[in-house]
Design an enzyme around this catalytic site. Structure first.
Site, short mmCIF file in Angstrom:
data_model
loop_
_atom_site.label_atom_id
_atom_site.label_comp_id
_atom_site.label_asym_id
_atom_site.label_seq_id
_atom_site.Cartn_x
_atom_site.Cartn_y
_atom_site.Cartn_z
CE LYS A 45 -3.46 2.89 0.69
NZ LYS A 45 -4.39 3.22 -0.41
CB CYS A 128 -2.71 9.59 -4.70
SG CYS A 128 -4.18 9.39 -3.66
C1 DHB Z 1 -5.24 6.14 -3.09
C2 DHB Z 1 -5.79 5.97 -4.34
C3 DHB Z 1 -4.95 5.84 -5.42
O1 DHB Z 1 -5.41 5.63 -6.68
C4 DHB Z 1 -3.59 5.93 -5.25
O2 DHB Z 1 -2.77 5.85 -6.29
C5 DHB Z 1 -3.07 6.09 -4.00
C6 DHB Z 1 -3.90 6.20 -2.92
C7 DHB Z 1 -6.07 6.33 -1.91
O3 DHB Z 1 -7.08 7.04 -2.00
O4 DHB Z 1 -5.70 5.82 -0.84
#
Ligand code: DHB
Length: 309
Positions: A45, A128
């Protein structure tokens, strides 16, 4: 016997399909489940310097052929993941950190930290779409490239960037040229499509709460955008930079399309969230059948080999 091995820098895949960052990879138990599954790598993550709760719920919605999320980077913080990666070496799969900063300085500090731990590669998340009041780094191409150059000077690990969808060939070209010059090993393309919306017609409400109810669109509905972007990067970089294809994968056929377009590795997001890590063995089984039917012995030979009509 089909040989599925591919390679990007130090990322040596025995099977080139993994989770996409964000899906099944926030807690240690989830990361270990991916490591024990048929996945060929484990992507973490996106981690920030401090732990984060993320956006208010509901923040993820799965439709039949798509998902919409505005998670807001919920994660346990870089120190947690640096500790977990030390316990995962015996799985013998590439372990890829995903780092997400709120400034150039954050990215540098994150990169310095993860560089000291046994990750095999670093995916720099410049895309993101869900930070309330913040833009997407990779849409400011000169700034994004200056961050990448700094990070290249910070780590010798296999380094790549995760990019958002671009709408113009010129943007892809500017990015591709800058990344080649910076000397990084890979691009992961593409992240979810910003500002997706679904509406429940019974309640006449949006399906997620944060960010005005709009968030990153993923899943099979975005497959063909992602394939196009992979191919354009491949052609513009003449195969000199590794490509990790992501966006809408649901099957072995989709994985093979990404390989033909130019990807050396493929990530699965929305459909993994829906079906769970058993998906990887199913894709491997179906890809084996497909490649046997086609008489392909070595998957690597097919990377980027799509023909013009
Ligand atoms: C999140 C969503 C994404 O597409 C990403 O690349 C990184 C984080 C998120 O909202 O946590």
């Amino acid at each position: 016997m089909v040989n599925f091995e591919t390679r990007i820098g130090d990322l040596r895949y025995k099977f080139p399909v993994s989770n996409a960052s964000g899906v099944w990879c926030t807690r240690e138990d989830e990361l270990i489940e991916i490591a024990k599954s048929g996945a060929g790598a484990v992507v973490f993550k996106s981690m920030t310097l401090e732990p984060r709760q993320g956006n208010p719920e509901p923040r993820f919605f799965a439709g039949p052929n798509f998902s919409i999320n505005s998670m807001g980077l919920p994660n346990l913080g870089v120190d947690y993941y640096c500790d977990v990666v030390g316990k995962m070496q015996h799985y013998r799969k590439p372990l890829v950190a995903s780092i997400a900063g709120f400034s150039a300085e954050d990215f540098e500090e994150l990169c310095r930290k993860v560089d000291k731990y046994p990750f095999h590669g670093i995916e720099v998340n410049l895309s993101c779409p869900n930070l309330v009041g913040k833009g997407i780094f990779a849409y400011d191409i000169p700034h994004a490239l200056s961050i990448v150059r700094t990070l290249r000077g910070t780590t010798n690990k296999t380094l790549g960037v995760k990019l958002p969808p671009y709408n113009e060939r010129a943007q892809v070209q500017q990015m591709a040229e800058g990344l080649l010059e910076a000397g990084i090993e890979f691009v992961t393309t593409m992240n979810s499509v910003p500002i997706g919306l679904d509406i429940d017609i019974e309640s006449e409400t949006k399906v997620i709460r944060p960010n005005g109810g709009m968030g990153g669109l993923g899943g099979p509905e975005i497959l063909h955008s992602a394939l196009g972007q992979v191919r354009l990067f491949y052609e513009l970089t003449e195969g000199k930079i590794g490509i990790i294809g992501v966006g809408g994968v649901k099957s072995a056929e989709d994985v093979y399309k990404f390989i033909l377009a130019g990807a050396s590795s493929i990530q699965v997001g929305t459909v993994l969230a829906k079906r769970g890590p058993a998906l990887f063995s199913e894709i491997k089984r179906d890809l084996t059948t497909l490649l046997n039917q086609k008489g392909v012995n070595d998957l690597q030979d097919k990377i980027g080999s799509v023909q013009a009509l």
